[in-house]
Enzyme design. Structure first.
Site, PDB file in Angstrom:
ATOM      1  N   CYS A  35       0.832  -1.219   0.000  1.00 49.85           N
ATOM      2  CA  CYS A  35       0.000   0.000   0.000  1.00 49.85           C
ATOM      3  C   CYS A  35       0.858   1.257   0.000  1.00 49.85           C
ATOM      4  O   CYS A  35       0.327   2.364   0.021  1.00 49.85           O
ATOM      5  CB  CYS A  35      -0.923   0.010   1.205  1.00 49.85           C
ATOM      6  SG  CYS A  35      -2.056  -1.370   1.224  1.00 49.85           S
ATOM      7  N   CYS A 105      -0.669   9.839   7.362  1.00 50.31           N
ATOM      8  CA  CYS A 105       0.591   9.434   8.008  1.00 50.31           C
ATOM      9  C   CYS A 105       0.466   9.561   9.525  1.00 50.31           C
ATOM     10  O   CYS A 105       0.979   8.728  10.271  1.00 50.31           O
ATOM     11  CB  CYS A 105       1.751  10.293   7.509  1.00 50.31           C
ATOM     12  SG  CYS A 105       2.036  10.106   5.754  1.00 50.31           S
TER      13      CYS A 105
END
Ligand code: FES
Length: 284
Positions: A35, A105
């Site tokens: 991913c 993130c």
């Protein structure tokens, strides 16, 4: 190009606490190399319940490295109970902010911390994907409903694009977009099934920029490139700037007197038909 704060740049260029802990008390692994982002967080906890050490290994972009580094700084010295309260917003705030498109993130950091603490308590294996009980919503990025609902709730997300920015779900083939819309409606307390929407006027309508970009790449790969290759040519996607798609012809197509006709008759026609009728294709 993303705008990064000086603190993000500093943590990216000089990451704190990168590495592993051999005898870690808890390990949290999230994401996957397939991913594009993966993070493993190791924590060591003292007898007084404080996190005495934290290290990370990450594969990802500058924001992923900076978020992981910031996370370790945030949790070292805290009790496990205090660390548990850290959210992705705290990680982003510590870094002076992250571009909205990179908020996933910070979410990855929060999830790795949750997994590491669960792992320490014997509640979960180190691999996050083994501990999910919910519904897999996004196959492209392995995102479950519980992660999406948590991101919606904690960050007050309103649109599919928001969800993609924070979790990556929906940023690939786009197949999961109806499910993301359902979860957004559910989070708003509107019930499970949103009213059926009318057929989109063109395939890319309602897509995020990332999904639109992936669709353009796919049409070039599947509908254009094979035809050019059959004649010894090829094509490269150079840039997408709003409605302008910049391509470069390669091989026999490069400098071919018919390249203008190929550009309009094949490339532009395919992209207008299968992505968006407003697209224009240029050579660059
Ligand atoms: S299944 Fe979610 S983007 Fe492909």
């Amino acid at each position: 190009m993303w705008e990064y704060t000086d603190k993000v740049k500093d943590h990216f260029l000089n990451p704190r606490n990168a590495g592993t802990i051999e005898d870690a008390d808890g390990i949290g692994e999230v994401g996957s190399l397939a991913c594009g982002d993966a993070l493993t967080l190791y924590i060591k906890v003292g007898d007084d319940g404080r996190i005495t050490d934290a290290k990370f290994q990450t594969f990802g972009c500058a924001s992923a490295i900076a978020s992981s580094s910031a996370l370790t700084e945030l949790i070292i010295g805290k009790t496990v109970e205090e660390a548990e309260k850290i959210t992705n917003k705290d990680i982003a705030q510590y870094l002076g902010g992250l571009p909205r498109e990179k908020m996933h993130c910070s979410v990855m950091g929060q999830e790795a911390l949750e997994q590491a603490i669960k792992n320490m308590r014997g509640e979960a294996p180190s691999k996050a994907e083994h501990s999910h009980e919910g519904e897999l919503i996004c196959e492209c990025f392995g995102v479950f409903d519980e992660e999406i609902l948590q991101a919606i709730k904690e960050n007050d997300l309103k649109t599919v694009e928001d969800v993609t920015n924070f979790t990556k779900a929906g940023g690939g083939c786009g197949k999961c977009i109806p499910d993301i819309e359902r979860l957004l409606a559910e989070a708003r307390g509107e019930g499970v099934c949103p009213a059926p929407s009318a057929e989109p006027a063109f395939p890319a309508q309602g897509m995020t920029n990332i999904q639109r970009m992936h669709l353009i790449e796919r049409v070039i790969d599947e509908d254009v490139r094979p035809k050019l290759k059959a004649d010894g040519g090829n094509i490269e996607l150079v840039d997408i700037d709003r409605d302008i798609v910049v391509i470069r012809f390669l091989g026999m197509c490069s400098g071919c007197p018919s390249s203008r006709a190929t550009l309009e008759g094949l490339v532009e026609t395919a992209l207008r038909e299968k992505v968006d009728p407003g697209l224009k294709v240029r050579e660059g």
